[in-house]
Motif scaffolding. Structure first.
Motif, PDB file in Angstrom:
ATOM      1  N   ARG A 509      45.017 -37.605  15.090  1.00 51.09           N
ATOM      2  CA  ARG A 509      45.401 -38.386  15.775  1.00 51.09           C
ATOM      3  C   ARG A 509      44.082 -39.360  15.337  1.00 51.09           C
ATOM      4  O   ARG A 509      44.554 -41.031  15.119  1.00 51.09           O
ATOM      5  N   PHE A 510      42.797 -39.219  14.930  1.00 46.78           N
ATOM      6  CA  PHE A 510      41.616 -40.236  14.633  1.00 46.78           C
ATOM      7  C   PHE A 510      42.308 -40.744  13.400  1.00 46.78           C
ATOM      8  O   PHE A 510      42.445 -41.793  12.754  1.00 46.78           O
ATOM      9  N   TRP A 511      42.485 -39.541  12.436  1.00 47.95           N
ATOM     10  CA  TRP A 511      42.863 -40.310  11.041  1.00 47.95           C
ATOM     11  C   TRP A 511      43.918 -40.889  11.077  1.00 47.95           C
ATOM     12  O   TRP A 511      44.407 -41.850  10.020  1.00 47.95           O
ATOM     13  N   ALA A 512      45.560 -40.826  12.183  1.00 49.00           N
ATOM     14  CA  ALA A 512      46.784 -41.901  12.225  1.00 49.00           C
ATOM     15  C   ALA A 512      45.787 -43.091  12.637  1.00 49.00           C
ATOM     16  O   ALA A 512      46.902 -44.177  12.514  1.00 49.00           O
ATOM     17  N   GLU A 513      44.993 -42.832  13.753  1.00 49.31           N
ATOM     18  CA  GLU A 513      44.899 -44.653  14.215  1.00 49.31           C
ATOM     19  C   GLU A 513      43.865 -45.263  13.164  1.00 49.31           C
ATOM     20  O   GLU A 513      44.000 -46.760  12.876  1.00 49.31           O
TER      21      GLU A 513
END
Length: 574
Positions: A509-513
């Motif tokens: 999720r952090f990578w996608a953000e």
């Protein structure tokens, strides 16, 4: 009287008995040899046999003696290693005036220099010299240079050897080499009053004997093993016994005592120094007090140190007086003193000569520093234009994201030229902090992650799909995410941060953000990305100032005019 007479008679009887046995054995030999000689005299066949036997015995004795001499000569030859000796007055001698960029270290070592230079007062006070100083730090930070400067400043000889020189395929040769090296240092110390015995890469000979922390165990090969610790054991013995009196000193002491005088104190000393970039691998017995008493860490120079180093080496070469030293200082936070020296006095001079000048310029030094950091240029002569365009957009994405997300960093260079120190990379953007960074907020690590993702995202935006070429960027992103995980950026401190699969959902999720934020940034500044990419396609290589000029011109909607280097006049460095 009777009691004392019996032991006396017993002793006399034993003496006579031993004497009789001695004469009996010698008599048998004399009679036997005499009989053999008479037999040979009367029988020619026996005489010839004795002559042949004597010749064989002499030949055998000669062969054994020859083999022993060869064996001794072989070990004598193998026990000699290449050493560097610098005596006072030698042209190669350096002092602390030649050691730039580490003022704190210079102040620290001056105390020991004073002790080596003024030995008499120290000895009269009953002081005891330290036996050794260990220099620890990354390669190229100036450890060997510091040891030479200490010897030169104190006016004493310097003898050095590589730690790997003590290794040998024959068991025991390493001990002979250590004895020879220390003996040579003692001889120089007696001649000049003191001497520095320096072992570079001492972890090669002083690794832990317990097989831990990088140490080695003795292998089963015995005489032909590489893992022996004889040299280390001998070094420990020599360091412990460096203050013990030699045979000549003991004889001289007896003579003084017979004359009713007090023997004079020793007036010479050997200071052992070692250098390593792996202090954790050394044997604990080597670094205890009494052996290597002090450990000095020689780290990368700070901003003030780099300024002094750059000025020092510029003074040795002819250069343009308009060189921006502060710019070079800001660009070399990554550089060791050895790399700065090589860039200014070797590579920059070579570049200037091949460009028809007898002095170096700012651009020469910048290109030389790039060679030190990234390696020599290895361009691809014929590259498909579409592939080259993809690389240009990839690097342009990095440059624009760097400009906006990390304003406290200075872009040094953006290039589409492949370099030898970066296998697999078809281009790069090189940057460095404008100020020294000793501690940073976690949001800066997030910004670094976004800059690393910018090349991959820019390729998707401007080429319409993802391409290969971002594997190194992704490795950097993963390392930074694990650091954030360990430091509690995501709201908790995991007990086992080395198992990121347990937190896969949070990481994804952090990578996608981060990718979404980078994509919005690059779409918002698409004109700047396009401008930098076009400039890279035209020039293939841009300095940091040129990259910034292109970005600012595109943002203002102005025509892009890259700065042209101004011809400079030479200046003598000396």
């Amino acid at each position: 009287m009777g009691k004392t007479g019996r032991p006396l008679r017993s002793r006399v009887q034993r003496i006579l008995t031993r004497g009789w046995h001695w004469w009996w054995r010698r008599g048998i030999w004399i009679v036997g040899l005499g009989g053999l000689g008479y037999w040979a005299y009367v029988e020619p066949v026996v005489l010839n046999a004795l002559i042949l036997l004597l010749r064989f015995a002499l030949q055998l004795l000669f062969a054994i003696t020859f083999v022993i001499i060869q064996f001794v000569a072989l070990f004598w030859f193998m026990s000699r290693s290449r050493v560097e000796v610098i005596k006072p007055g030698d042209p190669k001698q350096v002092t602390l005036a030649d050691y730039w960029g580490q003022e704190n270290l210079v102040r620290l070592v001056r105390q020991w220099i004073d002790l080596l230079s003024n030995r008499e007062r120290f000895v009269k006070m009953g002081g005891q010299f330290i036996n050794g100083i260990l220099l620890a730090g990354p390669p190229g930070t100036g450890k060997t240079m510091l040891a030479k400067a200490i010897a030169g400043e104190a006016g004493i000889p310097f003898i050095s050897i590589e730690g790997s020189s003590f290794r040998s395929m024959f068991w025991g040769v390493d001990v002979l080499k250590m004895m020879w090296f220390v003996g040579k240092a003692r001889k120089l110390a007696r001649e000049y009053g003191a001497c520095i015995a320096y072992i570079d890469e001492i972890d090669a000979v002083g690794a832990s004997r317990g097989g831990v922390m990088g140490g080695e165990r003795v292998g089963p090969l015995g005489w032909f093993g590489w893992g022996g610790t004889g040299a280390l054991t001998r070094l420990l013995y020599e360091m412990d016994g460096i203050t013990q009196l030699t045979r000549w000193e003991r004889i001289k002491g007896r003579i003084y005592r017979l004359l009713g005088k007090r023997p004079p104190p020793r007036n010479w000393h050997v200071l052992f120094m070692g250098a390593t970039n792996r202090p954790d691998a050394l044997d604990p017995a080597l670094v205890r007090p009494g052996r290597f008493d002090r450990i000095i860490y020689v780290d990368l120079p700070d901003r003030a140190g780099r300024r002094e180093i750059i000025k020092g080496y510029l003074s040795k070469v002819k250069h343009d007086p308009n060189i921006d030293i502060e710019s070079l200082v800001a660009d070399t936070a990554w550089a060791t003193p050895a790399k700065i020296m090589a860039a200014i006095t070797k590579d920059a001079v070579r570049i200037a000569l091949f460009n028809g000048r007898d002095y170096i310029t700012q651009r020469d030094i910048e290109l030389a520093l790039q060679e030190q950091a990234m390696g020599l240029e290895n361009p691809i002569a014929e590259m498909d234009p579409i592939q080259r365009r993809q690389v240009a957009y990839h690097e342009a994405g990095h440059a624009v994201a760097q400009y906006y997300l990390l304003p406290d960093e200075r872009i040094i260079r953006a290039s589409l030229i492949r370099r030898t120190n970066m296998p697999g990379a078809l281009g790069y953007v090189h940057s460095a902090p404008k100020q020294e960074l000793y501690t940073v907020p976690l949001r800066r690590l997030v910004a670094e992650i976004m800059v690393s993702l910018a090349g991959h995202v820019a390729t998707k935006i401007f080429m319409g799909e993802y391409w290969t070429g971002a594997s190194a960027d992704f490795q950097h992103v993963r390392r930074r995410i694990l650091t954030l995980l360990d430091l509690g950026y995501f709201g908790f401190h995991p007990l086992k941060p080395e198992e990121p699969e347990r937190y896969q959902e949070i990481i994804e999720r952090f990578w996608a953000e981060c990718e979404e934020k980078v994509e919005r940034l690059l779409r918002e500044h698409a004109a700047e990305v396009e401008a930098v990419a076009q400039a890279l396609l035209e020039r293939h290589d841009l300095s940091g100032n040129e990259v910034i000029a292109v970005i600012e011109a595109a943002r203002a909607g102005q025509p892009i005019a890259l700065p042209v280097p101004i011809p400079a006049s030479p200046s003598s460095g000396a």
